[in-house]
Every structure is written in C-alpha cells, then in structure tokens.
Design an enzyme around this catalytic site. Structure first.
Site, PDB file in Angstrom:
ATOM      1  N   ASP A  40       0.811  -1.223   0.000  1.00  0.00           N
ATOM      2  CA  ASP A  40       0.000   0.000   0.000  1.00  0.00           C
ATOM      3  C   ASP A  40       0.841   1.269   0.000  1.00  0.00           C
ATOM      4  OD1 ASP A  40       0.922  -0.535   2.565  1.00  0.00           O
ATOM      5  OD2 ASP A  40      -1.059  -0.836   3.430  1.00  0.00           O
ATOM      6  N   ASN A  70      -7.776  -2.972  14.442  1.00  0.00           N
ATOM      7  CA  ASN A  70      -9.161  -3.206  13.998  1.00  0.00           C
ATOM      8  C   ASN A  70      -9.263  -4.373  13.018  1.00  0.00           C
ATOM      9  OD1 ASN A  70      -8.115  -2.188  11.638  1.00  0.00           O
ATOM     10  ND2 ASN A  70      -9.402  -0.364  11.555  1.00  0.00           N
ATOM     11  N   HIS A 113      -7.433  -4.803  10.245  1.00  0.00           N
ATOM     12  CA  HIS A 113      -7.101  -4.560   8.830  1.00  0.00           C
ATOM     13  C   HIS A 113      -5.799  -5.246   8.441  1.00  0.00           C
ATOM     14  CE1 HIS A 113      -4.875  -0.587   9.988  1.00  0.00           C
ATOM     15  NE2 HIS A 113      -3.959  -1.451   9.637  1.00  0.00           N
ATOM     16  N   GLU A 170      -9.682  -1.856   5.481  1.00  0.00           N
ATOM     17  CA  GLU A 170     -10.339  -1.559   6.755  1.00  0.00           C
ATOM     18  C   GLU A 170     -11.594  -2.429   6.902  1.00  0.00           C
ATOM     19  OE1 GLU A 170      -8.656   0.118   8.736  1.00  0.00           O
ATOM     20  OE2 GLU A 170      -8.172   2.157   8.100  1.00  0.00           O
TER      21      GLU A 170
HETATM   22  C1  F6R Z   1       1.001  -1.310   6.044  1.00  0.00           C
HETATM   23  C2  F6R Z   1       0.216  -2.463   6.475  1.00  0.00           C
HETATM   24  C3  F6R Z   1      -0.662  -2.348   7.672  1.00  0.00           C
HETATM   25  C4  F6R Z   1       0.121  -2.585   8.957  1.00  0.00           C
HETATM   26  C5  F6R Z   1      -0.805  -2.484  10.162  1.00  0.00           C
HETATM   27  C6  F6R Z   1      -0.064  -2.692  11.463  1.00  0.00           C
HETATM   28  O1  F6R Z   1       1.774  -1.624   4.904  1.00  0.00           O
HETATM   29  O2  F6R Z   1       0.279  -3.475   5.866  1.00  0.00           O
HETATM   30  O3  F6R Z   1      -1.709  -3.278   7.557  1.00  0.00           O
HETATM   31  O4  F6R Z   1       0.698  -3.862   8.927  1.00  0.00           O
HETATM   32  O5  F6R Z   1      -1.414  -1.224  10.178  1.00  0.00           O
HETATM   33  O6  F6R Z   1       0.795  -1.620  11.680  1.00  0.00           O
HETATM   34  P1  F6R Z   1       1.769  -1.600  12.936  1.00  0.00           P
HETATM   35  O7  F6R Z   1       2.733  -2.694  12.749  1.00  0.00           O
HETATM   36  O8  F6R Z   1       2.405  -0.238  12.883  1.00  0.00           O
HETATM   37  O9  F6R Z   1       0.919  -1.795  14.138  1.00  0.00           O
END
Ligand code: F6R
Length: 260
Positions: free
Chosen positions: A67, A136, A138, A143
């Site tokens: 992303d 959450n 995701h 989301e």
């Molecule tokens: C971003 C991604 C997100 C993160 C998720 C957890 O490329 O894939 O799904 O893996 O938001 O983020 P952290 O590790 O910062 O809690």
C-alpha cells in the site's frame, strides 16, 4: 492456518525472517510482497543483518508493497516509499528498478490501482506476502467492511488508522485520508503469506482473525481461506486465543509439526 507462538517478539521476528529467507534462498528471483508499519521494523532490521552476514541476497528479488498513501510523493518523509528505502532498500543489494509500490502522487488513482494489480500478475504473482495486522483487524489498508474479494484499489482510512500512523506525520491534518492498497482478493491470490503480530495491543484482532468467523468486520479473518497462511505471534499477541494448547501441541515453540 499455521499458528506459531513464540515466547517473545524477538523470536517471532526471527521466525518471520527465516520464512522469507527460506523462500529467497530456494528461489533467488522470488516475488515478495512487503508490508510497512512498526511491527515490520525489527523484521527488516534482522533481514539487513542477515544480508550483511552473507546469509541472503535480494539481488534478483522483485518486491511489491501492499500500500501507499494517496496524495503524497515518493520522497515525502511519511510515504511508504521513504519507509522502505530507510529500513530495507538502502541497506541491501536489491535492484531498485525491481521494487514496486503504488504511486501516491499519480494523476488517476483508479488507473494506478488497476495497473499495479496487472503488474503483479505480469510478474508471475507473489511467492511470499508479508503482512502485519491493525488493531481493527485490517491487513494492508483493507479496513473493516472491505470486500473480501477486492483487488488493488482506493480505500478511505479510518480515523483510528490515521491516529495509529500519526507518528509518521508532523501534523494530524497532514495524514492522508485515502490510500491505494492491494485488496483482500490480491492477498488471497499470493502463493504463501506470513503475518507477524507482536504485543498485547494486537491480541483481540489476532483472536478474531484466527478463531472468529470469516467476516469483513475483521478483514484479516479472510486469511482462513488462504491455502498457505502462517501466523507468527509472540505470546502477548496470542493472549486472547482459546486454542493455544492445540497450537503449542502442533508447533511446539514454533517448530514445524512432525508426523511419526
Ligand atoms: C502497512 C500495512 C498495515 C500494517 C498495520 C499494522 O503496509 O500493511 O496493515 O501492517 O497497520 O501496523 P503496525 O505494525 O504499525 O501496528
């Protein structure tokens, strides 16, 4: 789903790194799917260390990130392009021309999304996808309520996700509201995936992903449909699971299961 539970985050990170290295060593030109976020930082640090020790090369690898924020350029300090250069690309022998992230500063995000998905297909598909999970549920920026079959597209970020990522931006209003993300359908099409989660803040989302119903309310639960998904946890992230004894029985201390 293979659920591997380790005593601490360091061991979980080492395990996730070993999975990726095993794929790269078996197939040096593997197509890797990469993730960003705080959980991935120690993983990339370990990969850099293993590269410096001569235990892995990224020289022939192709990478696709999950992303990127819409509306910021690759050289923006908060972009995932910058993140990847800072934590991995600038420190290993990867060929930058074989690293792909969606362009957040593209003219037409819908076209960019379709072209990105097509490029993944033209590269032969992703051999191993790395994933983190949001509180959450995701994965990527899919989301809750995301379609479980969607491909790369534009997603509106939740306020919670924007808050969680505020550390990468100077002012809250600078945090983009939209992102381009591979969809759950794109992730399910990968040949294998490794999701790394550490810390108690992820425990509820992990339990919903592994033991809850497959539901768009927890997009990560779609990984139950993936033929080769490995969930790598420290014991804090595993704290809300109910079948822990079984996971330890099948994979004691994260080991592969053995038949006899
Ligand atoms: C971003 C991604 C997100 C993160 C998720 C957890 O490329 O894939 O799904 O893996 O938001 O983020 P952290 O590790 O910062 O809690």
């Amino acid at each position: 789903m293979k659920v591997l539970i380790y005593d601490d985050a360091e061991q979980a990170v080492a395990s996730a790194a070993d999975h990726l290295i095993a794929v790269l060593n078996a197939k040096p030109d593997a197509v890797l799917g990469l993730a960003t976020g705080g959980t991935m930082l120690p993983l990339y640090q370990r990969l850099v260390a293993l590269y410096q020790e001569g235990l892995v090369s990224f020289g022939k690898a192709v990478t696709f990130n999950l992303d990127e924020y819409i509306g910021i350029s690759p050289d923006h300090a908060g972009s995932y392009h910058t993140y990847m250069r800072n934590v991995l690309f600038d420190h290993v022998d990867i060929d930058l021309s074989r690293t792909y992230l969606p362009r957040g500063d593209c003219e037409d995000a819908a076209t960019e999304a379709a072209e990105y998905e097509a490029l993944i297909g033209a590269s032969g598909g992703i051999d191993l996808q790395l994933l983190g999970i949001g509180q959450n549920g995701h994965i990527g920026f899919n989301e809750p309520t995301s379609s479980l079959s969607a491909l790369t597209r534009i997603k509106t970020l939740t306020q919670d996700t924007r808050n969680a990522n505020a550390r990468y931006f100077e002012h809250f209003e600078d945090i983009p509201k939209y992102a381009l993300t591979m969809g759950i359908g794109s992730i399910l099409a990968t040949r294998s995936c490794v999701l790394l989660a550490t810390g108690v803040a992820k425990a509820q989302a992990v339990a919903a992903m592994v033991e809850g119903p497959v539901s768009a309310a927890c997009p990560a639960s779609a990984l139950q449909l993936h033929p080769k998904a490995t969930i790598v946890l420290d014991k804090d992230a595993a704290a809300e699971l109910t079948l822990t004894d079984y996971y330890h029985h099948v994979h004691p201390k994260g080991a592969e299961s053995v038949w006899n």
